[in-house]
Write an enzyme that holds these catalytic residues in place. Structure first.
Site, mmCIF file in Angstrom:
data_model
loop_
_atom_site.group_PDB
_atom_site.id
_atom_site.type_symbol
_atom_site.label_atom_id
_atom_site.label_comp_id
_atom_site.label_asym_id
_atom_site.label_seq_id
_atom_site.Cartn_x
_atom_site.Cartn_y
_atom_site.Cartn_z
ATOM 1 N N SER A 1 0.854 -1.184 0.000
ATOM 2 C CA SER A 1 0.000 0.000 0.000
ATOM 3 C C SER A 1 0.892 1.237 0.000
ATOM 4 O O SER A 1 1.745 1.392 0.874
ATOM 5 C CB SER A 1 -0.890 -0.028 1.250
ATOM 6 O OG SER A 1 -1.686 1.130 1.316
ATOM 7 N N GLY B 1 -4.477 -3.617 6.173
ATOM 8 C CA GLY B 1 -3.449 -3.286 7.162
ATOM 9 C C GLY B 1 -3.794 -1.986 7.862
ATOM 10 O O GLY B 1 -4.523 -1.157 7.330
ATOM 11 N N LYS C 1 -10.430 -6.228 8.192
ATOM 12 C CA LYS C 1 -9.425 -5.794 9.163
ATOM 13 C C LYS C 1 -9.887 -6.291 10.520
ATOM 14 O O LYS C 1 -11.017 -5.982 10.950
ATOM 15 C CB LYS C 1 -9.304 -4.267 9.194
ATOM 16 C CG LYS C 1 -8.619 -3.688 7.967
ATOM 17 C CD LYS C 1 -8.492 -2.171 8.074
ATOM 18 C CE LYS C 1 -7.794 -1.617 6.841
ATOM 19 N NZ LYS C 1 -7.946 -0.138 6.768
ATOM 20 N N ASP D 1 -7.269 3.141 -3.270
ATOM 21 C CA ASP D 1 -8.020 3.284 -2.014
ATOM 22 C C ASP D 1 -8.293 4.762 -1.761
ATOM 23 O O ASP D 1 -7.361 5.556 -1.602
ATOM 24 C CB ASP D 1 -7.212 2.680 -0.853
ATOM 25 C CG ASP D 1 -7.981 2.683 0.465
ATOM 26 O OD1 ASP D 1 -9.146 3.133 0.494
ATOM 27 O OD2 ASP D 1 -7.407 2.230 1.481
ATOM 28 N N LYS E 1 -3.018 5.084 -2.806
ATOM 29 C CA LYS E 1 -4.012 5.913 -2.139
ATOM 30 C C LYS E 1 -4.397 7.051 -3.080
ATOM 31 O O LYS E 1 -3.515 7.656 -3.713
ATOM 32 C CB LYS E 1 -3.411 6.485 -0.846
ATOM 33 C CG LYS E 1 -3.133 5.420 0.212
ATOM 34 C CD LYS E 1 -4.428 4.941 0.835
ATOM 35 C CE LYS E 1 -4.159 4.038 2.026
ATOM 36 N NZ LYS E 1 -5.414 3.632 2.677
ATOM 37 N N GLU F 1 -11.268 0.941 -3.459
ATOM 38 C CA GLU F 1 -11.606 0.697 -2.056
ATOM 39 C C GLU F 1 -12.250 1.940 -1.454
ATOM 40 O O GLU F 1 -11.733 3.050 -1.595
ATOM 41 C CB GLU F 1 -10.304 0.325 -1.314
ATOM 42 C CG GLU F 1 -10.492 -0.098 0.129
ATOM 43 C CD GLU F 1 -9.163 -0.488 0.793
ATOM 44 O OE1 GLU F 1 -8.158 -0.707 0.084
ATOM 45 O OE2 GLU F 1 -9.145 -0.554 2.035
ATOM 46 N N ASP G 1 -14.136 -1.058 3.010
ATOM 47 C CA ASP G 1 -13.237 -1.123 4.164
ATOM 48 C C ASP G 1 -13.988 -0.481 5.337
ATOM 49 O O ASP G 1 -14.695 -1.168 6.097
ATOM 50 C CB ASP G 1 -11.923 -0.395 3.821
ATOM 51 C CG ASP G 1 -10.958 -0.209 4.987
ATOM 52 O OD1 ASP G 1 -11.308 -0.557 6.125
ATOM 53 O OD2 ASP G 1 -9.833 0.308 4.784
ATOM 54 N N LYS H 1 -1.295 -1.152 -4.231
ATOM 55 C CA LYS H 1 -2.451 -0.305 -3.902
ATOM 56 C C LYS H 1 -1.954 1.115 -3.786
ATOM 57 O O LYS H 1 -0.964 1.373 -3.105
ATOM 58 C CB LYS H 1 -3.058 -0.799 -2.584
ATOM 59 C CG LYS H 1 -3.886 0.213 -1.800
ATOM 60 C CD LYS H 1 -4.686 -0.501 -0.725
ATOM 61 C CE LYS H 1 -4.900 0.343 0.514
ATOM 62 N NZ LYS H 1 -5.651 -0.383 1.558
HETATM 63 O O1 OSB Z 1 -7.550 2.398 4.458
HETATM 64 O O2 OSB Z 1 -6.472 0.592 4.380
HETATM 65 C C1 OSB Z 1 -6.600 1.737 4.833
HETATM 66 C C2 OSB Z 1 -3.598 2.645 7.002
HETATM 67 C C3 OSB Z 1 -4.207 3.293 8.045
HETATM 68 C C4 OSB Z 1 -5.561 3.460 8.016
HETATM 69 C C5 OSB Z 1 -6.321 2.985 6.942
HETATM 70 C C6 OSB Z 1 -5.705 2.307 5.904
HETATM 71 C C7 OSB Z 1 -4.320 2.173 5.926
HETATM 72 C C8 OSB Z 1 -3.576 1.523 4.869
HETATM 73 C C9 OSB Z 1 -2.240 1.002 5.263
HETATM 74 O O3 OSB Z 1 -3.927 1.470 3.714
HETATM 75 C C10 OSB Z 1 -1.944 -0.318 4.760
HETATM 76 C C11 OSB Z 1 -0.765 -0.916 5.465
HETATM 77 O O4 OSB Z 1 -0.846 -1.229 6.681
HETATM 78 O O5 OSB Z 1 0.247 -1.090 4.790
HETATM 79 MG MG MG Z 2 -8.695 1.221 3.157
#
Ligand code: OSB
Ligand code: MG
Length: 381
Positions: free
Chosen positions: A139, A294, A266, A192, A167, A217, A242, A165
């Protein structure tokens, strides 16, 4: 199997700094407080969990501070000194507290670990997970420019990650996705949005369909499943939820409404491993693939994610990248590593990794030991 009875809970308050800041549509994280929950059974066996929060309530309503309060005043008094025949019971014992799922999961996962260790099994074995290897995706936070993002993607593709992934948010979307796709036409790629859009952006979001994304996402509000159903009908790209899925019931409703075609599970967001297992099973029955998200966890939360991902319907790579992608030094031993995008599920009992106490001391802020069920609040029995 042998039951467990918790005689003591140790809260290890730590502060950890990431190797690099991580930016999402809701903010940037560089360091955070984490509460490690260690439950100690009468026989002396310990189990570990962690609060997968950050210090701000920007992802969901919880913060590390609120999880500690809920744990101490409500959740720990409910479970301490009670015989627990199986960890699948714990989630139900905690439902008298509404929501606060990350707090619940920190305690519940620790109990799964202790129970598995006491019975000489891994958490995966008790959950029914059969995989010996899991696929890992990376990510990547929002970057300053599309070319910075393309550089990052290149590095992680090179390292062997099975899926990338990125953001996105209204300030960084189409040009970022386009840049990555033109350089890497064939990689498994997803985006995401962390709830950065509304249905008013429907025509804009449709433009993402041309980039062959595995999924988008959580494009819409963190608490929505209705508008997502409208959006999914208009998009070719599968939607993955999510933030909106906090429970088995939420998953059932989202599937029934057609709000998504994929679910990110999660453990923290849904209140623990038992609820994760139930959501996994429901999705499997409904042909909805799942993957493990994560929360920038330390190795303890990461180890729980690996155990959960051994279940058969985790068919898409998760956000469980190796420790070195987040921390200079992780708390678990051996450190969690990956080989060409694959993590080998550890063979040991419980979460399969030990605690590196020397590294724990370096990040420790304080410690609290709880040995009684006393609370200033009425706690149901
Ligand atoms: O939306 O998946 C998410 C991290 C903190 C809060 C929300 C998210 C995330 C990540 C991190 O996308 C993914 C990772 O732990 O590598
Ligand atoms: Mg997410």
């Amino acid at each position: 199997m042998k039951s467990i009875t918790i005689k003591e809970v140790v809260l290890h308050h730590i502060n950890v700094s990431m190797i690099a800041p991580f930016t999402t549509s809701f903010g940037t994280m560089q360091a955070k407080d984490v509460c490690l929950v260690e439950v100690i059974d009468e026989s002396g066996v310990s189990g570990w969990g962690e609060t997968v929060t950050s210090n701000e309530p920007y992802y969901n309503e919880e913060t590390t501070f609120t999880t500690v309060y809920i744990l101490k005043d409500f959740l720990i008094p409910r479970v301490i000194h009670r015989q627990i025949d199986h960890p699948s019971e714990v989630h139900g014992m905690l439902t008298f507290v509404r929501r606060n799922n990350i707090a619940k999961a920190a305690l519940e996962t620790a109990i799964w670990d202790a129970f598995a260790k006491k019975n000489g099994k891994s958490v995966a074995e008790i959950l029914g997970g059969m995989k010996h290897e899991i696929e890992v995706g990376k990510s990547i936070g929002i970057q300053d420019s599309p070319s910075d993002l393309v550089d990052q993607v290149g590095q992680f593709v090179e390292e062997g990650f099975k899926r990338i992934k990125i953001k996105i948010g209204p300030q960084a979307d189409l040009d970022y996705v386009a840049a990555v796709r033109s350089k890497y036409p064939d990689i498994l790629l997803m985006a995401d949005a962390n709830s950065a859009y509304t249905l008013e952006d429907l025509d804009h979001l449709k433009k993402l369909d041309q980039y062959n994304l595995m999924m988008i996402e959580q494009p819409l509000a963190h608490d929505d499943i209705v508008d997502h159903a409208t959006l999914q009908k208009a998009l070719e790209t599968p939607i993955c939820l999510d933030e909106s899925i906090h429970s088995l019931e939420d998953a059932r409703k989202a599937i029934e409404l057609g709000s998504c075609r994929i679910i990110n599970i999660k453990i923290g967001r849904v209140g623990g491993l038992q609820e994760s297992l139930l959501i996994h099973d429901l999705c499997k029955e409904n042909n909805i693939p799942v993957w493990c998200g994560g929360m920038l966890e330390t190795g303890i939360g990461r180890a729980h994610n690996i155990q959960l991902t051994t279940l058969s319907n985790f068919t898409m790579p998760g956000d469980t990248a190796p420790s070195s992608h987040y921390w200079k030094e992780d708390l678990v031993t051996p450190e969690i590593t990956m080989d060409s995008g694959i993590i080998t599920v550890p063979g040991g009992f419980g979460i399969g990794y030990g605690i590196d106490h020397r590294k724990l001391e370096k990040v420790r802020v304080s410690t609290e030991r709880i040995t009684t069920s006393e609370s200033t609040h009425p706690i149901p029995s």
